[in-house]
Design a protein around this motif. Structure first.
Motif, short mmCIF file in Angstrom:
data_model
loop_
_atom_site.label_atom_id
_atom_site.label_comp_id
_atom_site.label_asym_id
_atom_site.label_seq_id
_atom_site.Cartn_x
_atom_site.Cartn_y
_atom_site.Cartn_z
N ILE A 1 39.46 53.45 94.51
CA ILE A 1 38.16 53.93 94.02
C ILE A 1 37.90 53.38 92.62
N ALA A 2 38.90 53.44 91.75
CA ALA A 2 38.73 52.91 90.39
C ALA A 2 38.38 51.42 90.44
N ALA A 3 39.04 50.68 91.31
CA ALA A 3 38.77 49.23 91.42
C ALA A 3 37.35 48.96 91.87
N SER A 4 36.77 49.87 92.64
CA SER A 4 35.41 49.65 93.15
C SER A 4 34.32 49.95 92.12
N LEU A 5 34.68 50.59 91.01
CA LEU A 5 33.68 50.92 89.99
C LEU A 5 33.19 49.66 89.29
N THR A 6 31.95 49.69 88.85
CA THR A 6 31.35 48.51 88.23
C THR A 6 31.17 48.66 86.72
N ALA B 1 38.74 55.77 86.37
CA ALA B 1 37.87 54.90 85.57
C ALA B 1 38.44 53.50 85.53
N LYS B 2 37.54 52.57 85.30
CA LYS B 2 37.89 51.17 85.02
C LYS B 2 37.58 51.00 83.53
#
Length: 133
Positions: free
Chosen positions: A10-15, A34-35
């Motif tokens: 999920i964190a990797a998918s954040l922009t 978070a990213k």
């Protein structure tokens, strides 16, 4: 039906960097991912501890008592009232556990501060595609 989550996925998918998203609730706490990259700025949470787990990459948390460096898989709790400034020279994925009352950047408001409503926005689904016998 209950669903397992992948905090790292999920964190990797954040922009957006420094824009935590709530992925679960645990008693009176939120589990967030978070990213991050760069620095968020000095702040503190007067009445709440903040738990950081590095899912991928490296995170440095500067504090007045000195810095702590977290590598992938490491965990650190910033005690309530401790001024701190998380930073990551390269993109880093983190998980946070903090009380629901915790303000993103404490009483400091800057361009990276996110409201609770922003943190509660939906995140991509994480369904497992494996088949089990």
């Amino acid at each position: 039906m209950p669903e397992a989550l992948s905090p790292r996925g999920i964190a990797a998918s954040l922009t957006e960097h420094w824009s935590p998203r709530v992925i679960a609730e645990l008693d009176q706490s939120y589990v967030k991912v978070a990213k991050v990259q760069g620095t968020i700025g000095w702040h503190s949470h007067e009445s709440e501890d903040e738990l950081f787990v590095v899912l991928k990459g490296c995170l440095r948390i500067d504090m007045e008592a000195g810095p702590v460096v977290l590598n992938e898989g490491d965990l650190f709790v910033v005690p309530a009232g401790t001024r701190h400034n998380p930073s990551a020279p390269d993109e880093c994925l983190i998980m946070l556990i903090e009380r629901k009352s915790t303000l993103h950047t404490g009483t400091v408001v800057n361009e990276k501060t996110r409201t609770l409503a922003e943190q509660l926005r939906p995140v991509p689904s994480n369904a497992c595609s494996r088949e089990f016998d």
